[in-house]
Design a protein around this motif. Structure first.
Motif, PDB file in Angstrom:
ATOM      1  N   ARG A 250       0.794  -1.224   0.000  1.00 19.44           N
ATOM      2  CA  ARG A 250       0.000   0.000   0.000  1.00 19.44           C
ATOM      3  C   ARG A 250       0.836   1.289   0.000  1.00 19.44           C
ATOM      4  O   ARG A 250       0.601   2.168  -0.850  1.00 19.44           O
ATOM      5  N   PRO A 251       1.818   1.460   0.889  1.00 24.69           N
ATOM      6  CA  PRO A 251       2.557   2.738   0.861  1.00 24.69           C
ATOM      7  C   PRO A 251       3.265   2.971  -0.478  1.00 24.69           C
ATOM      8  O   PRO A 251       3.275   4.090  -0.992  1.00 24.69           O
ATOM      9  N   TYR A 252       3.856   1.910  -1.027  1.00 18.07           N
ATOM     10  CA  TYR A 252       4.544   2.047  -2.313  1.00 18.07           C
ATOM     11  C   TYR A 252       3.557   2.403  -3.409  1.00 18.07           C
ATOM     12  O   TYR A 252       3.841   3.244  -4.269  1.00 18.07           O
ATOM     13  N   ALA A 253       2.391   1.744  -3.400  1.00 20.43           N
ATOM     14  CA  ALA A 253       1.388   1.998  -4.430  1.00 20.43           C
ATOM     15  C   ALA A 253       0.852   3.424  -4.338  1.00 20.43           C
ATOM     16  O   ALA A 253       0.665   4.105  -5.359  1.00 20.43           O
ATOM     17  N   LEU A 254       0.616   3.903  -3.118  1.00 22.47           N
ATOM     18  CA  LEU A 254       0.103   5.260  -2.951  1.00 22.47           C
ATOM     19  C   LEU A 254       1.115   6.299  -3.436  1.00 22.47           C
ATOM     20  O   LEU A 254       0.742   7.295  -4.077  1.00 22.47           O
ATOM     21  N   LEU A 255       2.380   6.093  -3.146  1.00 18.40           N
ATOM     22  CA  LEU A 255       3.409   7.018  -3.628  1.00 18.40           C
ATOM     23  C   LEU A 255       3.488   6.977  -5.152  1.00 18.40           C
ATOM     24  O   LEU A 255       3.606   8.023  -5.811  1.00 18.40           O
ATOM     25  N   TRP A 256       3.427   5.775  -5.737  1.00 13.96           N
ATOM     26  CA  TRP A 256       3.484   5.640  -7.192  1.00 13.96           C
ATOM     27  C   TRP A 256       2.327   6.390  -7.836  1.00 13.96           C
ATOM     28  O   TRP A 256       2.511   7.135  -8.796  1.00 13.96           O
ATOM     29  N   LEU A 257       1.132   6.197  -7.296  1.00 19.48           N
ATOM     30  CA  LEU A 257      -0.054   6.841  -7.864  1.00 19.48           C
ATOM     31  C   LEU A 257       0.007   8.361  -7.717  1.00 19.48           C
ATOM     32  O   LEU A 257      -0.400   9.097  -8.620  1.00 19.48           O
ATOM     33  N   ALA A 258       0.513   8.825  -6.584  1.00 19.86           N
ATOM     34  CA  ALA A 258       0.624  10.267  -6.382  1.00 19.86           C
ATOM     35  C   ALA A 258       1.566  10.883  -7.409  1.00 19.86           C
ATOM     36  O   ALA A 258       1.267  11.917  -8.024  1.00 19.86           O
ATOM     37  N   GLU A 259       2.717  10.248  -7.621  1.00 12.86           N
ATOM     38  CA  GLU A 259       3.667  10.766  -8.602  1.00 12.86           C
ATOM     39  C   GLU A 259       3.081  10.671 -10.009  1.00 12.86           C
ATOM     40  O   GLU A 259       3.284  11.561 -10.845  1.00 12.86           O
ATOM     41  N   HIS A 260       2.367   9.590 -10.281  1.00  6.94           N
ATOM     42  CA  HIS A 260       1.734   9.434 -11.594  1.00  6.94           C
ATOM     43  C   HIS A 260       0.695  10.521 -11.845  1.00  6.94           C
ATOM     44  O   HIS A 260       0.494  10.957 -12.981  1.00  6.94           O
ATOM     45  N   ASP A 261       0.044  10.965 -10.773  1.00  7.59           N
ATOM     46  CA  ASP A 261      -0.962  12.021 -10.885  1.00  7.59           C
ATOM     47  C   ASP A 261      -0.356  13.414 -10.939  1.00  7.59           C
ATOM     48  O   ASP A 261      -1.086  14.406 -10.968  1.00  7.59           O
ATOM     49  N   GLY A 262       0.957  13.499 -10.937  1.00  4.64           N
ATOM     50  CA  GLY A 262       1.605  14.788 -11.101  1.00  4.64           C
ATOM     51  C   GLY A 262       2.143  15.422  -9.841  1.00  4.64           C
ATOM     52  O   GLY A 262       2.660  16.541  -9.882  1.00  4.64           O
ATOM     53  N   VAL A 263       2.038  14.734  -8.697  1.00  7.81           N
ATOM     54  CA  VAL A 263       2.577  15.284  -7.454  1.00  7.81           C
ATOM     55  C   VAL A 263       4.104  15.224  -7.494  1.00  7.81           C
ATOM     56  O   VAL A 263       4.680  14.235  -7.953  1.00  7.81           O
ATOM     57  N   ASP A 264       4.757  16.266  -7.029  1.00 10.11           N
ATOM     58  CA  ASP A 264       6.222  16.284  -6.974  1.00 10.11           C
ATOM     59  C   ASP A 264       6.703  15.127  -6.101  1.00 10.11           C
ATOM     60  O   ASP A 264       6.187  14.927  -4.998  1.00 10.11           O
ATOM     61  N   PRO A 265       7.686  14.330  -6.581  1.00  8.23           N
ATOM     62  CA  PRO A 265       8.164  13.192  -5.786  1.00  8.23           C
ATOM     63  C   PRO A 265       8.579  13.566  -4.371  1.00  8.23           C
ATOM     64  O   PRO A 265       8.432  12.765  -3.444  1.00  8.23           O
ATOM     65  N   GLU A 266       9.086  14.795  -4.177  1.00 11.07           N
ATOM     66  CA  GLU A 266       9.502  15.209  -2.838  1.00 11.07           C
ATOM     67  C   GLU A 266       8.310  15.456  -1.917  1.00 11.07           C
ATOM     68  O   GLU A 266       8.455  15.427  -0.696  1.00 11.07           O
ATOM     69  N   ASP A 267       7.138  15.698  -2.515  1.00 14.73           N
ATOM     70  CA  ASP A 267       5.930  15.953  -1.715  1.00 14.73           C
ATOM     71  C   ASP A 267       4.988  14.758  -1.677  1.00 14.73           C
ATOM     72  O   ASP A 267       3.966  14.798  -0.990  1.00 14.73           O
ATOM     73  N   ALA A 268       5.323  13.703  -2.419  1.00 11.34           N
ATOM     74  CA  ALA A 268       4.391  12.576  -2.551  1.00 11.34           C
ATOM     75  C   ALA A 268       4.131  11.891  -1.217  1.00 11.34           C
ATOM     76  O   ALA A 268       3.045  11.337  -1.001  1.00 11.34           O
ATOM     77  N   HIS A 269       5.101  11.937  -0.292  1.00  9.17           N
ATOM     78  CA  HIS A 269       4.928  11.252   0.997  1.00  9.17           C
ATOM     79  C   HIS A 269       3.754  11.810   1.798  1.00  9.17           C
ATOM     80  O   HIS A 269       3.257  11.166   2.717  1.00  9.17           O
ATOM     81  N   GLU A 270       3.301  13.009   1.422  1.00  2.39           N
ATOM     82  CA  GLU A 270       2.197  13.624   2.152  1.00  2.39           C
ATOM     83  C   GLU A 270       0.873  12.881   1.959  1.00  2.39           C
ATOM     84  O   GLU A 270      -0.074  13.102   2.711  1.00  2.39           O
TER      85      GLU A 270
END
Length: 462
Positions: A357-377
């Protein structure tokens, strides 16, 4: 010592291949309808307007299709076909239950490489762009899709028209090889002949040799059954502009020949690379990339992906991520980032699996255009802590002690006691091993003692 290693010279395409600008012009021409519908959707269905889709799969809604038909002077069927092509070419990107213009559409008129990447994405998805007839068996279709890269390679090397009979013979040979590799061996059971022995038993080293049928008993591919499938595949590839098909022969277009050459070149690069991961399974490939620098690892991922169908490659990577090795879990999702949009459905499908789940959520956030440095939010505190433990497990298994100590500094919690409290609460299966390794690595005796105490408490259920 200070000399840089000689770089492999940039490969030159076969003689007669048009220049990139000319290839891009061809791709723009072939995708003109898709780009037109994508631009229309960007203008007519942007923020503040009614949504473009209605079913959560980015299928154009009836109202939007009718509106596009009127605005563009096309039939509804043409609008839907161009919309689907735009999705496959990345001119429209699907994010969850909505669609929006892709970055390729923004760069369409000024970036030839973006146009060519979009066309190659459509070329890779030829079997989706021109779906098979309903009467075809799904297993047979899957075999032909898996075998077509070899047929395309033969067409590319032939550099001219090839009779369909010759392609059919090659397809039959490749399908027979695929069936042999899967060990599809008929055998006798109490229920009669022809039942399929479980693949696991056939692959097992402990299987009785008497259970294995000789090679000559393995049924070769039936060309009469493959002929309509080959006809469908060639029509599908012609529909995306990869080849021309008629009068009993097929010929690659300049775009199709270039795309096949690019993929063959990627395979050759992988075969010559230090890791040499092209023919191995996903898990072994990821282990081979573990010691590479990020750019070199991404090159390996791209070459490995180029050598196999995207769907099966994504499945392999997700399965590797489910294993016990946390390092491979992180690397698998790095490889899925290289895959991009085609991996989104599979990544969304594992969001409810605690391990992924955490890996998938980060992947999806980055895929949706979120900056990788902010994806952890996008992660909750518990999910972020679970990911911290999982990453620490990877460092403990494959890294050095100083790395594990530095990893302690990346925790969200402001103090070590707060971190230990939350680590105990998330219930990661490697918590005890991580804390023991951290206690052994940390130079502060008092902190190491507190971490050892926490490990003991977790171990004893306290």
């Amino acid at each position: 010592m200070n000399q840089r290693p000689a770089r492999r010279p940039a490969p030159r395409p076969p003689e007669g291949t048009p220049a990139p600008a000319e290839l891009a012009r061809m791709a723009r021409s072939g995708l003109a309808g898709a780009a037109r519908v994508a631009h229309w959707a960007d203008a007519a269905l942007g923020p503040g307007s009614d949504g473009a889709t209605a079913d959560g799969k980015a299928t154009l809604s009836d109202a939007s299709a009718e509106r596009a038909s009127e605005d563009l002077g096309l039939t509804v069927a043409q609008v839907r076909a161009d919309w689907d092509t735009a999705r496959l070419a990345g001119l429209v990107e699907v994010h969850g239950d909505s669609a929006r213009p892709g970055w390729r559409l923004r760069a369409w008129d000024r970036d030839d490489s973006a146009v060519l990447r979009g066309w190659v994405a459509l070329f890779d998805a030829w079997s989706l762009a021109y779906p098979e007839p309903a009467e075809f068996e799904p297993a047979a279709v899957a075999e032909v899709v898996s075998a077509m890269p070899q047929v395309l390679s033969f067409l590319q090397l032939s550099a001219g028209p090839v009779p369909v009979e010759q392609l059919l013979d090659l397809l039959g040979q490749r399908v027979t090889e695929l069936r042999t590799e899967r060990c599809e061996v008929p055998y006798e059971t109490e229920h009669g002949a022809g039942a399929a022995k479980p693949l696991a038993a056939l692959r097992s080293a402990d299987a009785d040799p008497a259970d294995r049928a000789p090679a000559e008993d393995r049924a070769p591919a039936d060309e009469t059954e493959l002929a309509p499938l080959l006809d469908w595949a060639l029509h599908a590839l012609a529909s995306v502009g990869a080849l021309t098909y008629g009068d009993g022969q097929a010929t690659l277009t300049p775009l199709g020949s270039w795309a096949v050459w690019v993929k063959l070149e990627q395979i050759c690069v992988a075969a010559q690379s230090p890791a040499g991961n092209i023919e191995v399974a996903a898990e072994e490939m990821l282990r081979g990339c573990a010691q590479l620098r990020p750019n070199a690892a991404r090159a390996e991922y791209r070459a490995w992906l180029a050598a196999r169908p995207v769907g099966s490659a994504v499945t392999e990577l997700v399965d590797a991520a489910r294993g016990e090795d946390a390092l491979l879990r992180g690397l698998a999702f790095e490889a899925l980032r290289v895959v991009g949009a085609p991996a989104e459905p599979d990544v969304r499908a594992v969001v409810d699996e605690p391990t992924l789940r955490p890996y998938a959520l980060l992947w999806l956030a980055e895929h949706d255009g979120v900056d990788p440095e902010d994806a952890h939010e996008v992660l909750t505190r518990e999910e972020a802590t679970w990911l911290w433990v999982d990453t620490a497990a990877a460092v403990a298994d494959h890294g050095e002690a100083p790395l594990l100590v530095r990893h302690l500094e990346s925790a969200l919690q402001p103090t070590v006691p707060a971190l230990l409290d939350e680590v105990r609460a998330v219930g990661h299966p490697r918590t005890v091993q991580v804390l023991v390794a951290l206690a052994a690595a940390h130079p502060d005796p008092a902190l190491a003692k507190a971490v050892r105490r926490a490990a003991f408490q977790v171990h004893t259920g306290g």
